[in-house]
Design a protein around this motif. Structure first.
Motif, PDB file in Angstrom:
ATOM      1  N   LEU A 117      42.016  28.468  43.856  1.00 42.27           N
ATOM      2  CA  LEU A 117      43.456  28.567  43.631  1.00 42.27           C
ATOM      3  C   LEU A 117      43.857  30.027  43.556  1.00 42.27           C
ATOM      4  O   LEU A 117      43.324  30.772  42.736  1.00 42.27           O
ATOM      5  N   GLY A 118      44.762  30.429  44.413  1.00 39.93           N
ATOM      6  CA  GLY A 118      45.234  31.813  44.381  1.00 39.93           C
ATOM      7  C   GLY A 118      46.635  31.893  43.807  1.00 39.93           C
ATOM      8  O   GLY A 118      47.569  31.303  44.352  1.00 39.93           O
ATOM      9  N   HIS A 119      46.759  32.582  42.687  1.00 42.20           N
ATOM     10  CA  HIS A 119      48.094  32.939  42.193  1.00 42.20           C
ATOM     11  C   HIS A 119      48.390  34.302  42.803  1.00 42.20           C
ATOM     12  O   HIS A 119      47.853  35.305  42.364  1.00 42.20           O
ATOM     13  N   MET A 124      37.861  27.817  40.798  1.00 40.32           N
ATOM     14  CA  MET A 124      38.038  29.268  40.900  1.00 40.32           C
ATOM     15  C   MET A 124      39.529  29.577  40.900  1.00 40.32           C
ATOM     16  O   MET A 124      40.279  29.045  41.716  1.00 40.32           O
ATOM     17  N   ILE A 125      39.951  30.408  39.948  1.00 45.10           N
ATOM     18  CA  ILE A 125      41.345  30.840  39.930  1.00 45.10           C
ATOM     19  C   ILE A 125      41.365  32.335  40.184  1.00 45.10           C
ATOM     20  O   ILE A 125      40.696  33.103  39.491  1.00 45.10           O
ATOM     21  N   LYS A 126      42.100  32.722  41.209  1.00 43.07           N
ATOM     22  CA  LYS A 126      42.212  34.140  41.537  1.00 43.07           C
ATOM     23  C   LYS A 126      43.635  34.587  41.252  1.00 43.07           C
ATOM     24  O   LYS A 126      44.585  33.958  41.729  1.00 43.07           O
ATOM     25  N   VAL A 127      43.763  35.663  40.499  1.00 40.01           N
ATOM     26  CA  VAL A 127      45.088  36.201  40.227  1.00 40.01           C
ATOM     27  C   VAL A 127      45.179  37.563  40.902  1.00 40.01           C
ATOM     28  O   VAL A 127      44.414  38.477  40.589  1.00 40.01           O
ATOM     29  N   GLU A 157      35.603  29.733  37.268  1.00 36.28           N
ATOM     30  CA  GLU A 157      35.536  31.156  37.592  1.00 36.28           C
ATOM     31  C   GLU A 157      36.941  31.729  37.594  1.00 36.28           C
ATOM     32  O   GLU A 157      37.827  31.178  38.243  1.00 36.28           O
ATOM     33  N   LEU A 158      37.124  32.792  36.870  1.00 38.31           N
ATOM     34  CA  LEU A 158      38.422  33.452  36.875  1.00 38.31           C
ATOM     35  C   LEU A 158      38.234  34.831  37.486  1.00 38.31           C
ATOM     36  O   LEU A 158      37.378  35.586  37.068  1.00 38.31           O
ATOM     37  N   GLU A 159      39.030  35.114  38.505  1.00 42.32           N
ATOM     38  CA  GLU A 159      38.991  36.443  39.123  1.00 42.32           C
ATOM     39  C   GLU A 159      40.368  37.027  38.933  1.00 42.32           C
ATOM     40  O   GLU A 159      41.291  36.720  39.678  1.00 42.32           O
TER      41      GLU A 159
END
Ligand SMILES: Nc1ncnc2c1ncn2[C@@H]1O[C@H](COP(=O)(O)OP(=O)(O)OP(=O)(O)O)[C@@H](O)[C@H]1O
Ligand SMILES: [Mg+2]
Lengths: 251, 424
Positions: B290-292, B318-321, B350-352
């Motif tokens: 998921l891309g924020h 996986m969350i990408k900010v 996973e948080l990026e």
């Protein structure tokens, strides 16, 4: 109706003995109050009566109408007429209150060989009892006890008791958390269930509840034993003087 | 030293290559599409099916788990079933072929085969990255599906149900769907095996919400006990768009469901809910990326798993900010109820995060049934097995209840309790 003989029980997990040779008899039609200081074992006794696995009975017996119920699981005991109104009713998200009520009523009926309730009969019953207890039907549309206020939870316990029509009602501090009006409503609900073939055990700390639900006998539970039994005046005496004297005399 | 290496293909890989050779002659597509198909298959051949050495496939070693490609053609004679919700507009795909007789009211729809034939599908036929085995397999083999378009401002009263049914075989479908600005709609995407015959299914849904669109998309995967289901949902969310995406896995032997979501417009919100009902000797993988990508966007992800028998499952989230995606608010939770000692579920959050002013969190729990709850129900006379069933059901039904609309909640709850009745 209920005979508890020399009951010893401990916490299954660590072996701590909580109930230490407890004797108690409650006759059909009788209202017995159990009082006692915090931590003396009142709730534990109520759990053991209803069959909670966390406790292990090491000695003694519990007879319900002459039958030893120690080997029965909680659901089987409920079907035999044991009902515990919890001190702290749990919230169960995802279980719809109405569906739960219907399953509970019908499972008990099935276990006793009675016909299941039809949906209209069930709804009629619930509406009747809810109205008596001033319970809003909207509340019963929520998941079981979820978001109910403290007092609403206690009222919902009495609602279940009225619907299930048990033989042995055990009320564990049903008065705690109730406002003055609710206390009266709940007490009326309990009194309405009084009958010559039903026994009631009221666990409480306060005379206030016993003004409404007048006990035939009062028992003091201390360190896992009944150390004193009397009539309703015993509760008044405890209210006035606390437990010190009674404990002192028993020692 | 330079050495020529020829990678040895597994039986399944070789069968895919062979199937492509046999089918390419009659797969729909203009020159550009066929060229893309060739390239995708070539990439697949070169890299092989992914193994656990590839990070995003670590818990699902496809090369090892996917052993056999079923015959291309399953049995004929599958026919449409009643929609999950009465009154829905039903778009039927039988054995991977869209049923052209479609009654569409308030939206437009065409067979995806047409987009392949006229070449307009070509830009979507891509692998998202070098490890995108599903993109490659689907892009190589896809035959049909539906292209959906809900016009700006439309407010569809009834759900659209995409009904993909099969009786075994190789089924490769695709569902691009565009929701115009401010459009409101509910889509049920239902994949279901009608027989026990083994199937290989790949399916990709490309979901685009333009500014302010509000969509509920419910994916129901109910494949058979011998089936492999490789699914992918690609999402882009415009400004102030709101997507409620429900992914319910209640079938299949080997399932990988990828969710590739790009939040591209400020004010957009994603509600992702997953229910994995797993039993038997099955493996199910839900992988979210998921891309924020812009400031001021929100999302919540809740995954609930119930496992029986020897089932295994994994959720990778996986969350990408992005660096300038300030004020992102994302909360992810994964809760698992293990009903058997031989079942297992892995969770890899996973948080990026490259922005500093964000709220991002994740939590995971694995538990057995709450004993206090069980005692309460039993103390009211509900026998143990029934009480357990009620509690398991409650654990996942809560997710369905969040939809609030009784029209949607009731059939989902029924699907869940039917599954539990069969497996518990
Ligand atoms: N499952 C348990 N694990 C550990 N300790 C326990 C457990 N159940 C009971 N106890 C302990 O046993 C004792 C009796 O507890 P119980 O709840 O029965 O008291 P009570 O008389 O109901 O008190 P109160 O008036 O405060 O409600 C307490 O010391 C309590 O901490
Ligand atoms: Mg207590």
């Amino acid at each position: 109706m209920l005979e508890i003989k020399n009951l010893h029980a401990r916490i299954a997990e660590d072996g701590t003995e909580i109930i230490r040779g407890l004797n108690l008899t409650v006759k059909a039609g009788e209202v017995a109050a159990i009082m006692g200081p915090n931590g003396s074992g009142k709730s534990t006794l109520s759990y053991i009566l209803s069959g909670r696995e966390d406790y292990e009975v090491t000695e003694g017996e519990i007879l319900l109408n002459g039958e030893n119920i120690l080997e029965l699981d909680p659901a089987e005991r409920a079907a035999k007429g044991v009902f515990l109104a919890f001190q702290y009713p749990v919230e169960i998200p995802g279980v719809a209150t109405m569906q739960f009520l219907k399953v509970a009523m019908n499972e008990q009926r099935k276990a006793r060989g009675e016909a299941e309730l039809t949906t209209p009969d069930f709804l009629r019953r619930v509406k009747e009892v809810a109205a008596d207890l001033k319970i809003n039907m909207d509340m019963l549309k929520r998941p079981l006890n979820v978001g109910f206020s403290g007092g609403e939870k206690k009222r919902a316990e009495i609602l279940q008791m009225a619907l299930l029509e048990p033989q042995l009602c055990i009320l564990d501090e049903t008065d705690s958390g109730l406002d003055i009006d609710a206390l009266k409503i709940v007490a009326d609900g309990v009194n309405a269930l009084k009958s010559p073939d039903r026994a009631t055990i009221v666990i409480t700390h306060y005379q206030r509840l016993l003004d409404y639900i007048v006990p035939d006998t009062v028992h003091v539970l201390y360190k896992g034993q009944i150390i004193r039994t009397g009539d309703k005046d015993l509760a008044l005496e405890l209210e006035a003087n606390g437990y010190a004297d009674v404990i002192g005399q028993a020692a | 030293m330079n050495m020529q290496t020829t990678t040895r293909l597994t039986t399944a890989e070789a069968a895919l290559v062979e199937a492509f050779g046999a089918q390419v002659g009659d797969l729909p597509g203009n020159g550009a599409v066929i060229g893309t198909r060739d390239r995708l298959l070539d990439d697949l051949k070169k890299s092989g099916l992914p193994t656990r050495r590839i990070e995003s496939w670590h818990y699902t070693d496809l090369k090892n788990l996917f052993r056999e490609v079923p015959e291309a053609n399953g049995s004929a004679g599958v026919s449409a079933v009643a929609p999950l919700i009465a009154g829905s507009s039903v778009l039927t795909v039988l054995q991977g072929e869209a049923d052209a007789k479609v009654h569409a009211e308030g939206f437009s729809v065409s067979a995806y085969k047409d987009a392949l034939s006229d070449g307009s599908a070509v830009k979507g036929l891509t692998a998202l990255d070098k490890d995108d085995a599903i993109g490659r397999i689907n892009g190589s083999f896809v035959r049909d599906g539906f292209s959906l378009s809900v016009p700006a401002g439309a407010d569809l009263a009834d759900p659209i149900e995409i009904q993909a049914l099969h009786a075994g075989g190789q089924i490769h479908t695709r569902f691009p769907a565009v929701f115009g600005a401010g459009a409101k709609a509910t889509i049920i995407e239902r994949h279901r095996a009608e027989t026990d015959a083994a199937a290989l299914v790949s399916s990709i849904s490309d979901i685009a919400l333009e500014d302010g669109a509000e969509v509920t998309w419910i994916l129901l995967q109910q494949q058979g006990a011998a089936d492999t289901h490789l699914g992918q949902i690609r999402v882009s969310l415009g400004k102030d768009a709101k997507l409620r995406l429900y992914v319910i896995n209640a079938g299949g032997k080997l399932v990988r469901q990828e969710l590739r979501i790009e939040v591209e417009g400020e004010g957009a919100d994603l509600t992702l809910r997953g229910v994995n009902l797993l039993g038997g000797d099955t493996h199910t993988d839900v992988t979210l990326v998921l891309g924020h990508n812009v400031p001021h966007t929100t999302s919540t992800e809740t995954i609930r798993n119930v496992l029986f028998d020897r089932a295994s499952g994994v959720f990778q989230g996986m969350i990408k900010v992005a660096p300038d995606a300030q004020k992102t608010d994302a909360k992810m939770a994964c809760n698992t109820l293990l009903m058997s000692d031989d079942a297992d579920f892995s969770v890899k959050p996973e948080l990026e995060i490259f922005a500093d002013d964000v709220i991002c969190g994740h939590g995971a729990t694995v538990s057995d049934i709450d004993r206090n709850h069980l005692f309460y129900l039993m103390a009211r006379g509900v026998p143990e097995n029934k009480a357990r069933a009620m509690l398991v059901n409650a654990f996942v039904a809560e997710i369905a209840e969040e939809l609030e609309d009784e029209k949607l909640v009731a059939p989902l709850e029924e699907l869940i309790s039917d599954w539990l009745d069969k497996h518990a």
